[in-house]
Design a protein around this motif. Structure first.
Motif, PDB file in Angstrom:
ATOM      1  N   THR A  39       0.786  -1.161  -0.080  1.00  0.00           N
ATOM      2  CA  THR A  39      -0.071  -0.112  -0.045  1.00  0.00           C
ATOM      3  C   THR A  39       0.826   1.128   0.026  1.00  0.00           C
ATOM      4  O   THR A  39       0.878   2.233  -0.674  1.00  0.00           O
ATOM      5  CB  THR A  39      -0.869   0.216   1.228  1.00  0.00           C
ATOM      6  OG1 THR A  39      -1.801  -1.182   1.337  1.00  0.00           O
ATOM      7  CG2 THR A  39      -1.832   1.281   1.183  1.00  0.00           C
ATOM      8  N   ALA A  40       1.871   1.177   0.878  1.00  0.00           N
ATOM      9  CA  ALA A  40       2.905   2.351   0.859  1.00  0.00           C
ATOM     10  C   ALA A  40       3.299   2.749  -0.344  1.00  0.00           C
ATOM     11  O   ALA A  40       3.670   3.867  -0.921  1.00  0.00           O
ATOM     12  CB  ALA A  40       3.945   2.175   1.931  1.00  0.00           C
ATOM     13  N   VAL A  41       3.881   1.489  -1.225  1.00  0.00           N
ATOM     14  CA  VAL A  41       4.433   1.648  -2.511  1.00  0.00           C
ATOM     15  C   VAL A  41       3.528   2.269  -3.234  1.00  0.00           C
ATOM     16  O   VAL A  41       3.922   3.096  -4.137  1.00  0.00           O
ATOM     17  CB  VAL A  41       5.017   0.287  -3.003  1.00  0.00           C
ATOM     18  CG1 VAL A  41       5.633   0.286  -4.460  1.00  0.00           C
ATOM     19  CG2 VAL A  41       6.232  -0.241  -1.997  1.00  0.00           C
ATOM     20  N   VAL A  42       2.268   1.722  -3.589  1.00  0.00           N
ATOM     21  CA  VAL A  42       1.353   2.131  -4.680  1.00  0.00           C
ATOM     22  C   VAL A  42       1.018   3.631  -4.046  1.00  0.00           C
ATOM     23  O   VAL A  42       0.676   4.473  -5.165  1.00  0.00           O
ATOM     24  CB  VAL A  42      -0.050   1.278  -4.348  1.00  0.00           C
ATOM     25  CG1 VAL A  42      -1.203   1.882  -5.278  1.00  0.00           C
ATOM     26  CG2 VAL A  42       0.581  -0.203  -4.956  1.00  0.00           C
ATOM     27  N   VAL A  43       0.745   4.066  -2.836  1.00  0.00           N
ATOM     28  CA  VAL A  43       0.417   5.598  -2.475  1.00  0.00           C
ATOM     29  C   VAL A  43       1.542   6.559  -3.048  1.00  0.00           C
ATOM     30  O   VAL A  43       1.229   7.568  -3.178  1.00  0.00           O
ATOM     31  CB  VAL A  43      -0.023   5.587  -1.113  1.00  0.00           C
ATOM     32  CG1 VAL A  43      -0.099   6.843  -0.717  1.00  0.00           C
ATOM     33  CG2 VAL A  43      -1.260   4.758  -0.808  1.00  0.00           C
ATOM     34  N   LEU A  44       2.968   6.030  -2.616  1.00  0.00           N
ATOM     35  CA  LEU A  44       3.772   6.931  -2.753  1.00  0.00           C
ATOM     36  C   LEU A  44       4.516   6.855  -3.938  1.00  0.00           C
ATOM     37  O   LEU A  44       4.972   8.295  -4.414  1.00  0.00           O
ATOM     38  CB  LEU A  44       5.206   6.343  -1.739  1.00  0.00           C
ATOM     39  CG  LEU A  44       4.803   6.678  -0.238  1.00  0.00           C
ATOM     40  CD1 LEU A  44       5.937   5.918   0.486  1.00  0.00           C
ATOM     41  CD2 LEU A  44       4.567   8.047   0.164  1.00  0.00           C
ATOM     42  N   LEU A  45       4.186   5.983  -5.082  1.00  0.00           N
ATOM     43  CA  LEU A  45       4.735   5.912  -6.261  1.00  0.00           C
ATOM     44  C   LEU A  45       3.470   5.507  -7.107  1.00  0.00           C
ATOM     45  O   LEU A  45       3.417   4.455  -7.513  1.00  0.00           O
ATOM     46  CB  LEU A  45       5.817   4.950  -6.593  1.00  0.00           C
ATOM     47  CG  LEU A  45       6.959   5.226  -5.766  1.00  0.00           C
ATOM     48  CD1 LEU A  45       7.988   4.104  -5.954  1.00  0.00           C
ATOM     49  CD2 LEU A  45       7.673   6.514  -6.216  1.00  0.00           C
ATOM     50  N   PRO A  46       2.464   6.456  -7.463  1.00  0.00           N
ATOM     51  CA  PRO A  46       1.158   6.001  -7.912  1.00  0.00           C
ATOM     52  C   PRO A  46       1.336   4.998  -8.995  1.00  0.00           C
ATOM     53  O   PRO A  46       0.923   3.969  -9.028  1.00  0.00           O
ATOM     54  CB  PRO A  46       0.441   7.348  -8.244  1.00  0.00           C
ATOM     55  CG  PRO A  46       1.166   8.354  -7.312  1.00  0.00           C
ATOM     56  CD  PRO A  46       2.426   7.791  -7.310  1.00  0.00           C
ATOM     57  N   TYR A  47       1.628   5.512 -10.357  1.00  0.00           N
ATOM     58  CA  TYR A  47       1.674   4.728 -11.515  1.00  0.00           C
ATOM     59  C   TYR A  47       2.592   3.783 -11.514  1.00  0.00           C
ATOM     60  O   TYR A  47       2.310   2.547 -11.671  1.00  0.00           O
ATOM     61  CB  TYR A  47       1.830   5.735 -12.722  1.00  0.00           C
ATOM     62  CG  TYR A  47       0.542   6.521 -13.103  1.00  0.00           C
ATOM     63  CD1 TYR A  47      -0.638   5.914 -13.570  1.00  0.00           C
ATOM     64  CD2 TYR A  47       0.593   7.753 -13.008  1.00  0.00           C
ATOM     65  CE1 TYR A  47      -1.545   6.741 -13.666  1.00  0.00           C
ATOM     66  CE2 TYR A  47      -0.433   8.592 -13.445  1.00  0.00           C
ATOM     67  CZ  TYR A  47      -1.420   7.910 -13.732  1.00  0.00           C
ATOM     68  OH  TYR A  47      -2.814   8.613 -14.188  1.00  0.00           O
ATOM     69  N   VAL A  48       3.981   4.000 -10.992  1.00  0.00           N
ATOM     70  CA  VAL A  48       4.952   3.003 -11.036  1.00  0.00           C
ATOM     71  C   VAL A  48       4.639   2.126 -10.013  1.00  0.00           C
ATOM     72  O   VAL A  48       4.779   0.893 -10.243  1.00  0.00           O
ATOM     73  CB  VAL A  48       6.382   3.942 -10.688  1.00  0.00           C
ATOM     74  CG1 VAL A  48       7.410   2.795 -10.403  1.00  0.00           C
ATOM     75  CG2 VAL A  48       6.639   4.983 -11.721  1.00  0.00           C
ATOM     76  N   GLY A  49       4.186   2.444  -8.940  1.00  0.00           N
ATOM     77  CA  GLY A  49       3.556   1.545  -7.750  1.00  0.00           C
ATOM     78  C   GLY A  49       2.691   0.350  -8.212  1.00  0.00           C
ATOM     79  O   GLY A  49       2.916  -0.721  -8.004  1.00  0.00           O
ATOM     80  N   ALA A  50       1.816   0.958  -9.000  1.00  0.00           N
ATOM     81  CA  ALA A  50       0.626   0.179  -9.525  1.00  0.00           C
ATOM     82  C   ALA A  50       1.182  -0.831 -10.523  1.00  0.00           C
ATOM     83  O   ALA A  50       0.969  -1.926 -10.767  1.00  0.00           O
ATOM     84  CB  ALA A  50      -0.395   1.165 -10.093  1.00  0.00           C
ATOM     85  N   ALA A  51       2.178  -0.332 -11.519  1.00  0.00           N
ATOM     86  CA  ALA A  51       2.786  -1.277 -12.309  1.00  0.00           C
ATOM     87  C   ALA A  51       3.700  -2.287 -11.785  1.00  0.00           C
ATOM     88  O   ALA A  51       3.507  -3.435 -12.068  1.00  0.00           O
ATOM     89  CB  ALA A  51       3.785  -0.262 -13.407  1.00  0.00           C
ATOM     90  N   ILE A  52       4.599  -1.969 -10.533  1.00  0.00           N
ATOM     91  CA  ILE A  52       5.100  -2.978 -10.004  1.00  0.00           C
ATOM     92  C   ILE A  52       4.234  -3.959  -9.155  1.00  0.00           C
ATOM     93  O   ILE A  52       4.560  -5.031  -9.381  1.00  0.00           O
ATOM     94  CB  ILE A  52       6.081  -2.051  -8.891  1.00  0.00           C
ATOM     95  CG1 ILE A  52       7.353  -1.430  -9.800  1.00  0.00           C
ATOM     96  CG2 ILE A  52       6.815  -3.099  -7.949  1.00  0.00           C
ATOM     97  CD1 ILE A  52       7.973  -0.447  -8.614  1.00  0.00           C
ATOM     98  N   TRP A  53       3.199  -3.377  -8.703  1.00  0.00           N
ATOM     99  CA  TRP A  53       2.437  -4.287  -8.048  1.00  0.00           C
ATOM    100  C   TRP A  53       1.685  -5.281  -9.141  1.00  0.00           C
ATOM    101  O   TRP A  53       1.661  -6.820  -8.678  1.00  0.00           O
ATOM    102  CB  TRP A  53       1.062  -3.647  -7.462  1.00  0.00           C
ATOM    103  CG  TRP A  53       0.109  -4.640  -6.931  1.00  0.00           C
ATOM    104  CD1 TRP A  53       0.047  -5.197  -5.537  1.00  0.00           C
ATOM    105  CD2 TRP A  53      -0.927  -4.784  -7.467  1.00  0.00           C
ATOM    106  NE1 TRP A  53      -0.788  -5.942  -5.513  1.00  0.00           N
ATOM    107  CE2 TRP A  53      -1.659  -5.669  -6.539  1.00  0.00           C
ATOM    108  CE3 TRP A  53      -1.799  -4.449  -8.686  1.00  0.00           C
ATOM    109  CZ2 TRP A  53      -2.901  -6.289  -6.750  1.00  0.00           C
ATOM    110  CZ3 TRP A  53      -2.923  -5.192  -8.748  1.00  0.00           C
ATOM    111  CH2 TRP A  53      -3.583  -5.791  -7.823  1.00  0.00           C
TER     112      TRP A  53
END
Length: 73
Positions: A39-53
Motif C-alpha cells: 500500500t505504501a509503495v502504491v500510494v507513494l509511487l502511484p503509476y509506478v507502484g501500480a505497475a510494479i504491483w
C-alpha cells in the motif's frame, strides 16, 4: 482549457487505479505487513507502484462474495 481536462482526467484515472489496486491488495491472503508495504509503495509511487504491483504483487483474491446468494445465476 482542453489541457486542463486532460490533467483532470489523468488524476481521476490515477485515483481509480490506486483504489482498485489497494482494494485488490487488501483482499489478498498475504500478511498485514506485506499489504501495508505494498500500500505504501502504491500510494507513494502511484503509476509506478501500480505497475510494479501488477508484475510482482500478490496474486489471487481469497475473499469473494459474503453469501452464496451472490453466486447464483
Amino acid at each position: 482549457m482542453q489541457t486542463t481536462y486532460f490533467w483532470i482526467g489523468l488524476a481521476v484515472l490515477l485515483v481509480v487505479l490506486d483504489l482498485w489496486v489497494i482494494n485488490s491488495l487488501w483482499r489478498s491472503d498475504n500478511t498485514r505487513g506485506s499489504k501495508a508495504r505494498w500500500t505504501a509503495v502504491v500510494v507513494l509511487l502511484p503509476y509506478v507502484g501500480a505497475a510494479i504491483w501488477a508484475v510482482a504483487g500478490p496474486r489471487g483474491v481469497t475473499k469473494g462474495p459474503s453469501s452464496p446468494e451472490h453466486s447464483k445465476g
